[in-house]
Design an enzyme around this catalytic site. Sequence first.
Site, PDB file in Angstrom:
ATOM      1  N   SER A  28       0.856  -1.171   0.000  1.00  0.00           N
ATOM      2  CA  SER A  28       0.000   0.000   0.000  1.00  0.00           C
ATOM      3  C   SER A  28       0.896   1.226   0.000  1.00  0.00           C
ATOM      4  O   SER A  28       1.938   1.237   0.651  1.00  0.00           O
ATOM      5  CB  SER A  28      -0.861   0.006   1.246  1.00  0.00           C
ATOM      6  OG  SER A  28      -1.475  -1.242   1.388  1.00  0.00           O
ATOM      7  N   HIS A  59      -4.189  -6.221  -4.249  1.00  0.00           N
ATOM      8  CA  HIS A  59      -2.803  -6.578  -4.568  1.00  0.00           C
ATOM      9  C   HIS A  59      -2.807  -7.536  -5.754  1.00  0.00           C
ATOM     10  O   HIS A  59      -3.189  -8.696  -5.608  1.00  0.00           O
ATOM     11  CB  HIS A  59      -2.124  -7.298  -3.382  1.00  0.00           C
ATOM     12  CG  HIS A  59      -1.924  -6.441  -2.178  1.00  0.00           C
ATOM     13  ND1 HIS A  59      -0.730  -5.812  -1.908  1.00  0.00           N
ATOM     14  CD2 HIS A  59      -2.754  -6.111  -1.178  1.00  0.00           C
ATOM     15  CE1 HIS A  59      -0.853  -5.130  -0.776  1.00  0.00           C
ATOM     16  NE2 HIS A  59      -2.061  -5.301  -0.318  1.00  0.00           N
ATOM     17  N   HIS A  81       1.360 -12.277   2.175  1.00  0.00           N
ATOM     18  CA  HIS A  81       1.273 -12.000   3.608  1.00  0.00           C
ATOM     19  C   HIS A  81       1.170 -13.303   4.390  1.00  0.00           C
ATOM     20  O   HIS A  81       0.510 -14.246   3.953  1.00  0.00           O
ATOM     21  CB  HIS A  81       0.039 -11.147   3.904  1.00  0.00           C
ATOM     22  CG  HIS A  81       0.020  -9.832   3.207  1.00  0.00           C
ATOM     23  ND1 HIS A  81      -0.492  -9.676   1.943  1.00  0.00           N
ATOM     24  CD2 HIS A  81       0.465  -8.609   3.605  1.00  0.00           C
ATOM     25  CE1 HIS A  81      -0.366  -8.403   1.592  1.00  0.00           C
ATOM     26  NE2 HIS A  81       0.207  -7.739   2.566  1.00  0.00           N
ATOM     27  N   TYR A  83      -0.559 -13.694   6.973  1.00  0.00           N
ATOM     28  CA  TYR A  83      -1.956 -13.930   7.386  1.00  0.00           C
ATOM     29  C   TYR A  83      -2.786 -14.631   6.319  1.00  0.00           C
ATOM     30  O   TYR A  83      -3.851 -15.164   6.606  1.00  0.00           O
ATOM     31  CB  TYR A  83      -2.646 -12.624   7.830  1.00  0.00           C
ATOM     32  CG  TYR A  83      -2.820 -11.581   6.749  1.00  0.00           C
ATOM     33  CD1 TYR A  83      -3.764 -11.719   5.732  1.00  0.00           C
ATOM     34  CD2 TYR A  83      -2.049 -10.423   6.742  1.00  0.00           C
ATOM     35  CE1 TYR A  83      -3.938 -10.756   4.753  1.00  0.00           C
ATOM     36  CE2 TYR A  83      -2.195  -9.456   5.776  1.00  0.00           C
ATOM     37  CZ  TYR A  83      -3.149  -9.639   4.781  1.00  0.00           C
ATOM     38  OH  TYR A  83      -3.300  -8.687   3.803  1.00  0.00           O
ATOM     39  N   GLU A  84      -2.294 -14.631   5.080  1.00  0.00           N
ATOM     40  CA  GLU A  84      -3.031 -15.334   4.025  1.00  0.00           C
ATOM     41  C   GLU A  84      -2.877 -16.852   4.158  1.00  0.00           C
ATOM     42  O   GLU A  84      -3.577 -17.596   3.491  1.00  0.00           O
ATOM     43  CB  GLU A  84      -2.513 -14.902   2.649  1.00  0.00           C
ATOM     44  CG  GLU A  84      -2.829 -13.460   2.300  1.00  0.00           C
ATOM     45  CD  GLU A  84      -2.225 -13.061   0.966  1.00  0.00           C
ATOM     46  OE1 GLU A  84      -2.859 -13.326  -0.068  1.00  0.00           O
ATOM     47  OE2 GLU A  84      -1.113 -12.498   0.961  1.00  0.00           O
ATOM     48  N   ALA A 111       1.226  -0.487   4.485  1.00  0.00           N
ATOM     49  CA  ALA A 111       0.265   0.313   5.243  1.00  0.00           C
ATOM     50  C   ALA A 111       0.442  -0.077   6.697  1.00  0.00           C
ATOM     51  O   ALA A 111       0.687  -1.242   7.000  1.00  0.00           O
ATOM     52  CB  ALA A 111      -1.146  -0.009   4.794  1.00  0.00           C
ATOM     53  N   MET A 209       1.349  -5.737   9.108  1.00  0.00           N
ATOM     54  CA  MET A 209       1.306  -7.198   8.973  1.00  0.00           C
ATOM     55  C   MET A 209       2.213  -7.725   7.860  1.00  0.00           C
ATOM     56  O   MET A 209       1.942  -8.789   7.296  1.00  0.00           O
ATOM     57  CB  MET A 209      -0.138  -7.638   8.699  1.00  0.00           C
ATOM     58  CG  MET A 209      -1.156  -7.152   9.715  1.00  0.00           C
ATOM     59  SD  MET A 209      -2.826  -7.547   9.219  1.00  0.00           S
ATOM     60  CE  MET A 209      -3.802  -6.543  10.344  1.00  0.00           C
ATOM     61  N   SER A 210       3.250  -6.976   7.549  1.00  0.00           N
ATOM     62  CA  SER A 210       4.100  -7.422   6.427  1.00  0.00           C
ATOM     63  C   SER A 210       5.548  -6.998   6.653  1.00  0.00           C
ATOM     64  O   SER A 210       5.958  -6.706   7.767  1.00  0.00           O
ATOM     65  CB  SER A 210       3.577  -6.822   5.114  1.00  0.00           C
ATOM     66  OG  SER A 210       3.749  -5.413   5.118  1.00  0.00           O
ATOM     67  N   ASN A 233      -4.071   4.782   9.645  1.00  0.00           N
ATOM     68  CA  ASN A 233      -4.998   4.989  10.767  1.00  0.00           C
ATOM     69  C   ASN A 233      -4.148   5.184  12.017  1.00  0.00           C
ATOM     70  O   ASN A 233      -3.021   4.711  12.076  1.00  0.00           O
ATOM     71  CB  ASN A 233      -5.932   3.770  10.926  1.00  0.00           C
ATOM     72  CG  ASN A 233      -5.157   2.464  10.980  1.00  0.00           C
ATOM     73  OD1 ASN A 233      -4.618   2.012   9.969  1.00  0.00           O
ATOM     74  ND2 ASN A 233      -5.092   1.870  12.140  1.00  0.00           N
ATOM     75  N   HIS A 245     -10.392  -2.192   6.251  1.00  0.00           N
ATOM     76  CA  HIS A 245      -9.440  -2.400   5.164  1.00  0.00           C
ATOM     77  C   HIS A 245      -9.658  -1.384   4.040  1.00  0.00           C
ATOM     78  O   HIS A 245      -8.697  -0.885   3.451  1.00  0.00           O
ATOM     79  CB  HIS A 245      -9.571  -3.837   4.642  1.00  0.00           C
ATOM     80  CG  HIS A 245      -8.581  -4.184   3.572  1.00  0.00           C
ATOM     81  ND1 HIS A 245      -7.209  -4.064   3.753  1.00  0.00           N
ATOM     82  CD2 HIS A 245      -8.750  -4.652   2.310  1.00  0.00           C
ATOM     83  CE1 HIS A 245      -6.588  -4.439   2.637  1.00  0.00           C
ATOM     84  NE2 HIS A 245      -7.500  -4.791   1.755  1.00  0.00           N
TER      85      HIS A 245
HETATM   86  N1  HPA Z   1      -2.764  -2.617  12.462  1.00  0.00           N
HETATM   87  C1  HPA Z   1      -2.115  -3.545  11.747  1.00  0.00           C
HETATM   88  N2  HPA Z   1      -1.919  -3.456  10.446  1.00  0.00           N
HETATM   89  C2  HPA Z   1      -2.370  -2.354   9.816  1.00  0.00           C
HETATM   90  C3  HPA Z   1      -3.048  -1.348  10.505  1.00  0.00           C
HETATM   91  C4  HPA Z   1      -3.248  -1.483  11.906  1.00  0.00           C
HETATM   92  O1  HPA Z   1      -3.848  -0.626  12.595  1.00  0.00           O
HETATM   93  N3  HPA Z   1      -3.370  -0.384   9.595  1.00  0.00           N
HETATM   94  C5  HPA Z   1      -2.889  -0.812   8.401  1.00  0.00           C
HETATM   95  N4  HPA Z   1      -2.293  -2.006   8.532  1.00  0.00           N
END
Ligand code: HPA
Length: 270
Positions: A28, A59, A81, A83-84, A111, A209-210, A233, A245
């Site tokens: 991102s 993506h 990722h 998490y995938e 991101a 997360m990456s 955020n 997301h």
């Molecule tokens: N936490 C984890 N991963 C993220 C966040 C978050 O607040 N925002 C974007 N990716």
Amino acid sequence: MLNLIQEAADFIRSAISLQPEVAIVLGSGLGNLTSDMEVKEVIRYQGIPHFPVSTVEGHEGKLFCGTFSGKPVLVMSGRFHYYEGYSMKEVTFPVRVMQRLGIRFLFLSNAAGGLNPSFKMGDVMLITDHINYFPENPLRGKNIPELGERFPDMSEPYDKQLRALVLQISAEKGISLRQGVYLGTSGPSYETPAETRFFRTIGADAVGMSTIPEVIAARHGGTRVAAFSVITNCNNPDNMLQTSHSEVQRVARQAETDLRSIIYELIKRL
Ligand code: HPA
């Protein structure tokens, strides 16, 4: 493992006409970078032997080869990722392949949620260091000496010289850039208030997360790294707002122009 990496690298080498020393992983915040590229070849991940295929919305899984800022580059649009459901070896496979192709510099973006109270939504943070809060390290298991040493040094995961150059460029361009520590966690659930407080307390400025698996693999192989977080955020443990997301993706797109121009100039000055 080594033969799988070699096969993927051989396939890509035979498909591209340039010899890039720079690779960029578009997370991102850099998604549109390829529009400023003079693209020579596009290779779909599906066609590359042993390459995982990306599943997450927003993506796409394509490898671009061409010039950016007048220099040959290899650009991964779409990353894998943890998490995938991919293993750490799968997440880091593309980095291994790019190292085999002769890449010396790896630039990444992601991101992230802001933890540092002074951060604002839409800020771009140059990552100075990280906390690997994933439940695993991609180097766990039998070491492959051809890829790097058993106990690689991590005293400077994010290259000091590249960071100095980035700061110089952003100052010249009048782009305000944050700096800080990125904490990587497996996700996919966002943080609870208590986790947010904990991550702040242990010294993280942003959470995502990456990136960390790729950076560890990159450093293992001696590749020099620069990485950026787009703060999509801001997480305040005492006033947690809901994170979505789609909102994360919207904010990330806004910060793209600045980040792209920094990377453009950075590559020019390498
Ligand atoms: N936490 C984890 N991963 C993220 C966040 C978050 O607040 N925002 C974007 N990716």
